[in-house]
Design a protein around this motif. Structure first.
Motif, PDB file in Angstrom:
ATOM      1  N   VAL A 113       0.831  -1.197   0.000  1.00 31.39           N
ATOM      2  CA  VAL A 113       0.000   0.000   0.000  1.00 31.39           C
ATOM      3  C   VAL A 113       0.871   1.254   0.000  1.00 31.39           C
ATOM      4  CG1 VAL A 113      -1.728  -1.265   1.335  1.00 31.39           C
ATOM      5  CG2 VAL A 113      -0.146   0.292   2.516  1.00 31.39           C
ATOM      6  N   ILE A 114       0.227   2.372  -0.212  1.00 31.27           N
ATOM      7  CA  ILE A 114       0.846   3.682  -0.047  1.00 31.27           C
ATOM      8  C   ILE A 114       0.270   4.319   1.211  1.00 31.27           C
ATOM      9  CG2 ILE A 114       1.153   5.985  -1.048  1.00 31.27           C
ATOM     10  CD1 ILE A 114       0.775   4.685  -3.821  1.00 31.27           C
ATOM     11  N   LEU A 115       1.139   4.733   2.122  1.00 36.29           N
ATOM     12  CA  LEU A 115       0.702   5.442   3.321  1.00 36.29           C
ATOM     13  C   LEU A 115       0.671   6.940   3.027  1.00 36.29           C
ATOM     14  CD1 LEU A 115       2.751   3.691   6.171  1.00 36.29           C
ATOM     15  CD2 LEU A 115       0.421   3.177   5.394  1.00 36.29           C
ATOM     16  N   HIS A 116      -0.369   7.605   3.483  1.00 31.72           N
ATOM     17  CA  HIS A 116      -0.549   9.030   3.195  1.00 31.72           C
ATOM     18  C   HIS A 116      -0.471   9.828   4.482  1.00 31.72           C
ATOM     19  CE1 HIS A 116      -3.257  12.326   1.194  1.00 31.72           C
ATOM     20  NE2 HIS A 116      -2.016  12.717   1.376  1.00 31.72           N
ATOM     21  N   TRP A 117       0.443  10.798   4.493  1.00 30.26           N
ATOM     22  CA  TRP A 117       0.566  11.741   5.601  1.00 30.26           C
ATOM     23  C   TRP A 117       0.159  13.103   5.066  1.00 30.26           C
ATOM     24  CZ3 TRP A 117       5.762  12.567   8.724  1.00 30.26           C
ATOM     25  CH2 TRP A 117       5.529  13.470   9.769  1.00 30.26           C
ATOM     26  N   LEU A 118      -1.013  13.566   5.501  1.00 34.76           N
ATOM     27  CA  LEU A 118      -1.587  14.814   5.013  1.00 34.76           C
ATOM     28  C   LEU A 118      -1.459  15.876   6.098  1.00 34.76           C
ATOM     29  CD1 LEU A 118      -3.194  15.899   2.503  1.00 34.76           C
ATOM     30  CD2 LEU A 118      -5.265  15.442   3.812  1.00 34.76           C
ATOM     31  N   GLY A 119      -0.903  17.021   5.738  1.00 32.26           N
ATOM     32  CA  GLY A 119      -0.674  18.084   6.699  1.00 32.26           C
ATOM     33  C   GLY A 119      -1.909  18.907   7.000  1.00 32.26           C
ATOM     34  N   THR A 120      -1.817  19.709   8.054  1.00 34.68           N
ATOM     35  CA  THR A 120      -2.957  20.508   8.498  1.00 34.68           C
ATOM     36  C   THR A 120      -3.316  21.617   7.524  1.00 34.68           C
ATOM     37  OG1 THR A 120      -1.434  21.834   9.826  1.00 34.68           O
ATOM     38  CG2 THR A 120      -2.589  20.042  10.949  1.00 34.68           C
ATOM     39  N   MET A 121      -2.400  22.008   6.643  1.00 32.33           N
ATOM     40  CA  MET A 121      -2.753  23.008   5.643  1.00 32.33           C
ATOM     41  C   MET A 121      -3.799  22.468   4.676  1.00 32.33           C
ATOM     42  SD  MET A 121       0.035  21.143   4.939  1.00 32.33           S
ATOM     43  CE  MET A 121       1.318  22.084   5.760  1.00 32.33           C
ATOM     44  N   PHE A 122      -3.861  21.150   4.520  1.00 34.33           N
ATOM     45  CA  PHE A 122      -4.880  20.517   3.700  1.00 34.33           C
ATOM     46  C   PHE A 122      -6.124  20.173   4.520  1.00 34.33           C
ATOM     47  CE2 PHE A 122      -1.016  19.696   1.295  1.00 34.33           C
ATOM     48  CZ  PHE A 122      -1.413  19.944  -0.002  1.00 34.33           C
TER      49      PHE A 122
ATOM     50  N   ILE B   4      -2.516  27.902  -7.209  1.00 35.75           N
ATOM     51  CA  ILE B   4      -3.662  27.017  -7.001  1.00 35.75           C
ATOM     52  C   ILE B   4      -3.714  26.511  -5.568  1.00 35.75           C
ATOM     53  CG2 ILE B   4      -4.597  24.730  -7.606  1.00 35.75           C
ATOM     54  CD1 ILE B   4      -3.822  25.285 -10.491  1.00 35.75           C
ATOM     55  N   PHE B   5      -2.552  26.260  -4.970  1.00 39.08           N
ATOM     56  CA  PHE B   5      -2.485  25.690  -3.630  1.00 39.08           C
ATOM     57  C   PHE B   5      -2.216  26.742  -2.547  1.00 39.08           C
ATOM     58  CE2 PHE B   5      -2.289  22.015  -6.214  1.00 39.08           C
ATOM     59  CZ  PHE B   5      -2.775  20.974  -5.434  1.00 39.08           C
ATOM     60  N   ALA B   6      -2.445  28.010  -2.862  1.00 41.68           N
ATOM     61  CA  ALA B   6      -2.267  29.070  -1.871  1.00 41.68           C
ATOM     62  C   ALA B   6      -3.263  28.900  -0.728  1.00 41.68           C
ATOM     63  CB  ALA B   6      -2.459  30.431  -2.529  1.00 41.68           C
ATOM     64  N   ALA B   7      -2.910  29.433   0.434  1.00 36.31           N
ATOM     65  CA  ALA B   7      -3.801  29.366   1.598  1.00 36.31           C
ATOM     66  C   ALA B   7      -5.104  30.126   1.326  1.00 36.31           C
ATOM     67  CB  ALA B   7      -3.086  29.937   2.812  1.00 36.31           C
TER      68      ALA B   7
ATOM     69  N   THR C 292      -5.267  26.324   1.724  1.00 30.39           N
ATOM     70  CA  THR C 292      -4.846  25.324   0.739  1.00 30.39           C
ATOM     71  C   THR C 292      -5.950  24.345   0.378  1.00 30.39           C
ATOM     72  OG1 THR C 292      -2.585  25.532   1.538  1.00 30.39           O
ATOM     73  CG2 THR C 292      -3.108  23.554   0.293  1.00 30.39           C
ATOM     74  N   TYR C 293      -6.850  24.038   1.328  1.00 30.15           N
ATOM     75  CA  TYR C 293      -7.853  23.002   1.047  1.00 30.15           C
ATOM     76  C   TYR C 293      -8.840  23.431  -0.033  1.00 30.15           C
ATOM     77  CZ  TYR C 293      -9.625  25.829   4.956  1.00 30.15           C
ATOM     78  OH  TYR C 293      -9.949  26.864   5.799  1.00 30.15           O
TER      79      TYR C 293
END
Length: 407
Positions: free
Chosen positions: A198-207, A333-336, A338-339
Motif C-alpha cells: 500500500v501507499i501510506l498518506h501523511w496529510l498536513g494541516t494546511m490541507f 492554485i495551492f495558496a492558503a 490550501t484546502y
C-alpha cells in the motif's frame, strides 16, 4: 501566440476593478504523449470529480457525479502515461464527496483503468463514519476499534475493485488516538488485511486542520520518528509513502531515511505530495529523487508527462525546466487556504473544455475569489496550460459577465 484575445480586469488590494488589459492568449505548450510507458519516475495525478451541472450539488447534499466527464478526464491522464490517484483529497473526500459516491467512484475508476491497462490507486479512509458517530468517539479501545473497522471496510472496497490501496489519514483516528501507540495499533490492524503493498498518506494541516497532531505529536520530528517506526514494522506491505507537508527540506530528509531502510530490503518509495516544491523534488539530486502523487498533476498532466518523458530520455535539465515552468501556477492554485485548491483544478478543467460547467460537488467552486481565478488564468496561459485558447477566452468572458465585470 494563439490569436485568441480576452479583456481581463485589474484589481486593487480590496478586489475593486481598477482597469483592464487586453491579453492575447498563448498557444498551448509543446506537450507530447509518450510512445511507451514512463519508467524513470512513478507518477500519479490525484483527480477531481465533475458534478452534474443541474443537480443539487450544494453544501451538505449528496454528490451527484457526471460520470462520463469524470471518467473521460481520467482517460486523458492515462493517455499521457500517468497513473490516477482516485478518491483522494482532490476528489473532495470529506468536502462534498459522500461515501456512496466514493464507492461508485472507486469501482468505476478501477474498472476503467483495467480496461486500458493503466495504473490506479484509490484512497481508503474512515469517512463513512457519520459526523455524529465521530463526534461521539472517545479516546480508548472502543473508539480505536471503530476506526480500524472503518479503515478495513474501505481497504477491502479498494482491493476488491482491483486498485492499489492508499491508506489515507483519518480525522476520526486523530480524534481518538491518545498517542503514537494508538496510531501503531490501528495501522497494524489495517495493514494486516493488505493483500498488496500500500501507499501510506501523511496529510498536513494546511490541507485538513482536523489532522493536527497526527502520528501522536504536534512535533514534525517526533511524528516522523513514529512514521518511520511504522514503516519498519510493516516494510514488505508498504510500496511507498505520500507526504503532503509542503516542506521540501523535511521531504528530502525523509526520502534519505527511507533509502537507508530500503538498503538490502524492499524499496519504500517517497511519492511527493508537495504541490509547491515538486520540480526540485522530482528532479532530485545525486542521492535520489521523489516519485509523485500530486493534485497539481491533475491540472498540468500534459506538461508533467512531457517532463517525465524528458527524464526518461536522460534530459534531467529539460525535465526540471518544464516542471519549473508550472511552479508559479501550482503555488497559486495551492495558496492558503490550501484546502480550496480543488476550485482551481476544476476551474482549469472548465477553461480547457473538460467539464461542461465551472462547478464542484458540495458547492466548493465558490471557494476562490474572482481575482484569484483571473490570476490563475494568467498563470496557466503563461505556462502553456490553456489547451484550447479560443474556448478559454470565451469562457473567461462568460465568467466575468456572470460576476458583473465588463472590462
Amino acid at each position: 501566440m494563439s490569436g485568441a484575445q480576452v479583456v481581463l480586469p485589474l484589481f486593487d488590494g480590496d478586489g475593486r476593478v481598477t482597469g483592464s488589459e487586453t491579453v492575447e492568449l498563448s498557444a498551448p505548450g509543446p506537450w507530447t504523449r509518450p510512445s511507451r510507458p514512463i519508467e524513470s519516475r512513478i507518477a500519479f495525478a490525484a483527480a477531481h470529480v465533475v458534478p452534474q451541472v443541474g443537480a443539487e450539488n450544494v453544501p451538505g447534499a449528496p454528490a451527484v457525479v457526471d460520470w462520463d466527464s469524470t471518467l473521460a478526464y481520467r482517460h486523458r491522464i492515462w493517455e499521457h502515461g500517468l497513473g490516477v490517484a482516485d478518491a483522494m483529497d482532490t476528489a473532495q473526500r470529506g468536502m462534498g464527496l459522500d461515501w456512496a459516491a466514493t464507492q461508485e467512484l472507486v469501482r468505476r475508476s478501477a474498472a476503467e483503468a483495467a480496461s486500458v491497462g493503466a495504473r490506479v490507486a484509490c484512497g481508503a479512509g474512515t469517512d463513512q463514519l457519520a459526523p455524529d458517530v465521530v463526534a461521539g468517539l472517545v479516546p480508548g479501545n472502543a473508539g480505536l476499534a471503530t476506526v480500524a473497522d472503518a479503515y478495513r471496510e474501505q481497504l477491502h472496497l479498494v482491493q476488491d475493485a482491483g486498485a492499489q490501496v492508499i491508506v489515507m489519514a483519518s480525522r476520526a483516528l486523530a480524534k481518538v488516538a491518545r498517542g503514537p501507540e494508538d496510531y501503531a495499533l490501528v495501522y497494524d490492524a489495517v495493514l494486516a488485511d493488505a493483500e498488496q503493498p500500500v501507499i501510506l498518506h501523511w496529510l498536513g494541516t494546511m490541507f485538513d486542520p482536523a489532522l493536527a497532531g497526527y502520528w501522536g505529536s504536534d512535533s514534525v520530528d517526533d511524528a516522523t520518528a513514529t512514521f518511520l517506526d511504522l514503516i519498519r514494522a510493516h516494510q514488505p506491505r508498504i510500496d511507498g509513502v505520500k507526504v503532503s507537508l509542503l516542506d521540501a527540506t523535511h521531504e528530502v530528509g525523509l526520502r534519505r531515511s527511507l533509502a537507508e531502510l530500503s538498503a538490502g530490503a524492499s524499496d519504500v518509495r517517497l511519492y511527493t505530495g508537495d504541490d509547491f516544491n515538486y520540480p526540485e523534488l522530482i528532479a532530485g539530486d545525486e542521492q535520489g529523487h521523489s516519485d509523485a502523487l500530486l493534485g497539481i498533476f491533475a491540472a498540468i498532466y500534459p506538461a508533467a508527462s512531457t517532463a517525465l518523458q524528458a527524464f526518461d530520455a536522460g534530459d534531467a535539465e529539460g525535465g526540471h525546466k518544464i516542471l519549473a515552468s508550472t511552479e508559479a501556477l501550482g503555488r497559486h492554485i495551492f495558496a492558503a487556504p490550501t484546502y480550496y485548491y480543488k476550485t482551481g483544478i476544476a476551474f482549469l478543467s472548465w477553461l480547457n473544455g473538460f467539464q461542461p460547467g465551472f462547478s464542484l460537488v458540495g458547492g466548493l467552486h465558490s471557494g476562490r475569489s474572482l481575482r484569484h481565478l483571473v490570476e490563475l488564468a494568467r498563470l496557466a496561459d503563461g505556462c502553456g496550460m490553456l489547451l484550447d485558447p479560443p474556448l478559454a477566452a470565451a469562457r473567461l468572458r462568460a465568467l466575468l459577465a456572470t460576476y458583473g465585470v465588463h472590462a
